[in-house]
Structure formats: C-alpha cells, structure tokens
Design a protein around this motif. Structure first.
Motif, PDB file in Angstrom:
ATOM      1  N   ARG A 119     -12.947 -51.020   8.298  1.00 31.77           N
ATOM      2  CA  ARG A 119     -11.827 -51.769   7.685  1.00 31.77           C
ATOM      3  C   ARG A 119     -10.617 -50.859   7.499  1.00 31.77           C
ATOM      4  N   LYS A 120     -10.864 -49.621   7.082  1.00 33.22           N
ATOM      5  CA  LYS A 120      -9.769 -48.672   6.872  1.00 33.22           C
ATOM      6  C   LYS A 120      -9.062 -48.348   8.195  1.00 33.22           C
ATOM      7  N   LYS A 121      -9.843 -48.168   9.272  1.00 31.90           N
ATOM      8  CA  LYS A 121      -9.252 -47.875  10.585  1.00 31.90           C
ATOM      9  C   LYS A 121      -8.390 -49.039  11.059  1.00 31.90           C
ATOM     10  N   LYS A 122      -8.895 -50.269  10.887  1.00 33.09           N
ATOM     11  CA  LYS A 122      -8.141 -51.453  11.306  1.00 33.09           C
ATOM     12  C   LYS A 122      -6.837 -51.575  10.515  1.00 33.09           C
ATOM     13  N   GLN A 123      -6.918 -51.341   9.215  1.00 27.09           N
ATOM     14  CA  GLN A 123      -5.732 -51.420   8.346  1.00 27.09           C
ATOM     15  C   GLN A 123      -4.720 -50.346   8.745  1.00 27.09           C
ATOM     16  N   SER A 124      -5.219 -49.156   9.046  1.00 28.09           N
ATOM     17  CA  SER A 124      -4.363 -48.048   9.448  1.00 28.09           C
ATOM     18  C   SER A 124      -3.659 -48.363  10.766  1.00 28.09           C
ATOM     19  N   ALA A 125      -4.407 -48.940  11.711  1.00 30.37           N
ATOM     20  CA  ALA A 125      -3.829 -49.305  13.008  1.00 30.37           C
ATOM     21  C   ALA A 125      -2.765 -50.392  12.824  1.00 30.37           C
ATOM     22  N   LYS A 126      -3.027 -51.349  11.959  1.00 29.49           N
ATOM     23  CA  LYS A 126      -2.072 -52.433  11.685  1.00 29.49           C
ATOM     24  C   LYS A 126      -0.766 -51.851  11.137  1.00 29.49           C
ATOM     25  N   LYS A 127      -0.862 -50.922  10.197  1.00 29.14           N
ATOM     26  CA  LYS A 127       0.325 -50.305   9.590  1.00 29.14           C
ATOM     27  C   LYS A 127       1.075 -49.449  10.627  1.00 29.14           C
ATOM     28  N   ALA A 128       0.303 -48.742  11.465  1.00 30.86           N
ATOM     29  CA  ALA A 128       0.925 -47.876  12.474  1.00 30.86           C
ATOM     30  C   ALA A 128       1.701 -48.720  13.486  1.00 30.86           C
ATOM     31  N   ASP A 129       1.182 -49.896  13.839  1.00 34.09           N
ATOM     32  CA  ASP A 129       1.863 -50.784  14.780  1.00 34.09           C
ATOM     33  C   ASP A 129       3.182 -51.317  14.211  1.00 34.09           C
ATOM     34  N   ARG A 130       3.310 -51.385  12.955  1.00 30.23           N
ATOM     35  CA  ARG A 130       4.522 -51.909  12.320  1.00 30.23           C
ATOM     36  C   ARG A 130       5.652 -50.891  12.288  1.00 30.23           C
ATOM     37  N   GLN A 131       5.313 -49.609  12.432  1.00 32.61           N
ATOM     38  CA  GLN A 131       6.333 -48.567  12.332  1.00 32.61           C
ATOM     39  C   GLN A 131       7.246 -48.594  13.561  1.00 32.61           C
ATOM     40  N   TRP A 132       8.536 -48.348  13.308  1.00 30.87           N
ATOM     41  CA  TRP A 132       9.510 -48.328  14.394  1.00 30.87           C
ATOM     42  C   TRP A 132       9.563 -46.926  14.976  1.00 30.87           C
ATOM     43  N   ARG A 133       9.497 -46.851  16.299  1.00 25.14           N
ATOM     44  CA  ARG A 133       9.620 -45.553  16.952  1.00 25.14           C
ATOM     45  C   ARG A 133      10.296 -45.740  18.320  1.00 25.14           C
ATOM     46  N   ILE A 134      10.931 -44.704  18.782  1.00 28.39           N
ATOM     47  CA  ILE A 134      11.629 -44.727  20.077  1.00 28.39           C
ATOM     48  C   ILE A 134      10.576 -44.563  21.169  1.00 28.39           C
ATOM     49  N   LYS A 135      10.633 -45.454  22.158  1.00 31.47           N
ATOM     50  CA  LYS A 135       9.686 -45.376  23.263  1.00 31.47           C
ATOM     51  C   LYS A 135      10.300 -44.568  24.403  1.00 31.47           C
ATOM     52  N   ASP A 136       9.513 -43.700  24.987  1.00 31.62           N
ATOM     53  CA  ASP A 136      10.007 -42.855  26.092  1.00 31.62           C
ATOM     54  C   ASP A 136       9.953 -43.552  27.414  1.00 31.62           C
TER      55      ASP A 136
END
Length: 136
Positions: A119-136
């Motif tokens: 559950r913690k890994k899934k929650q962490s992945a969900k939060k990481a996907d929401r972060q804005w970052r520049i794609k190369d």
C-alpha cells in the motif's frame, strides 16, 4: 473465585429512606430507597487476598471508613429495591474478584506487513506521478 454468598448476605446492612422520582404523594410517605453498606476489611467471608483485590478494584466506590455503599431507588417497592441492591452488589463483587487473563503478545503476520508495504509503494507511486518535472 468462590465466595460464600450466605455469609456475605449476613454482613450487609440496609438503611431505608425516602426516594424522589415518580410516585406522587406516595413517595412523600414511604421510605422505598434502600442504601446497602458493607465493610470490606471486617468481612469474614473473604480471604485477605480477596479483600485486597476488592479494595484495589473498587477503590473509587469505597468510602474513607472502608464501607462499600450501593443505593437503589429504581422501584416503588422497598423490598424490590433491596433485592436490586443485593443483585448489583454480588455482580460488583464477582467482577472485582475476577482474575484477568494474561495477554499473550502475538507476532504480526508476514502477509499483513507485506500488504502494508505494498500500500505504501502504491501511494508513493501515485504521489510521484503527480509531481511536475521536465521531460528530456
């Protein structure tokens, strides 16, 4: 623990007084409220160990004089109130003398630990996907 109920009954003292509540004029004339008193330390029906257990468990109900007091004014009958007070008294004593079972600590099952981590890994992945970052 086993308690001699007959001997305990003989040690109880009762006092009747007027009680409030329903009954109209009847309550103004009849003493139907019953006050039950019992001296814990002077009891011959209990062992010292039982007296100690009761004193500890019912400390908030025992007066400075060492009296356990219960009152009953539920019913309009003095006899019924006396019976109710005795019934409550024995329930209180039995509950106080009951020995609690020792809790055996158990180990958390591996499946529960793995579920939590998943559950913690899934929650962490969900939060990481929401972060804005520049794609190369």
């Amino acid at each position: 623990m086993n308690v001699n109920r007959e001997q305990l009954l003989q040690e109880l003292t009762f006092k009747a007084s007027r009680s409030g509540g329903k009954g109209g004029q009847h309550v103004n004339k009849v003493s139907s409220k019953v006050l039950l008193s019992w001296d814990v330390q002077q009891s011959a029906a209990l062992t010292e160990e039982q007296k100690q257990r009761i004193a500890e468990r019912l400390a908030n109900r025992i007066s400075k004089e060492g009296l356990l007091q219960l009152d009953s004014s539920i019913d309009r009958s003095q006899i019924r109130n006396k019976e109710l007070a005795i019934e409550r008294f024995f329930l209180l004593i039995e509950d106080a003398l009951k020995v609690d079972k020792k809790r055996i600590p158990t180990k958390t099952p591996k499946s529960v630990i793995l579920n939590r981590l998943d559950r913690k890994k899934k929650q962490s992945a969900k939060k990481a996907d929401r972060q804005w970052r520049i794609k190369d």
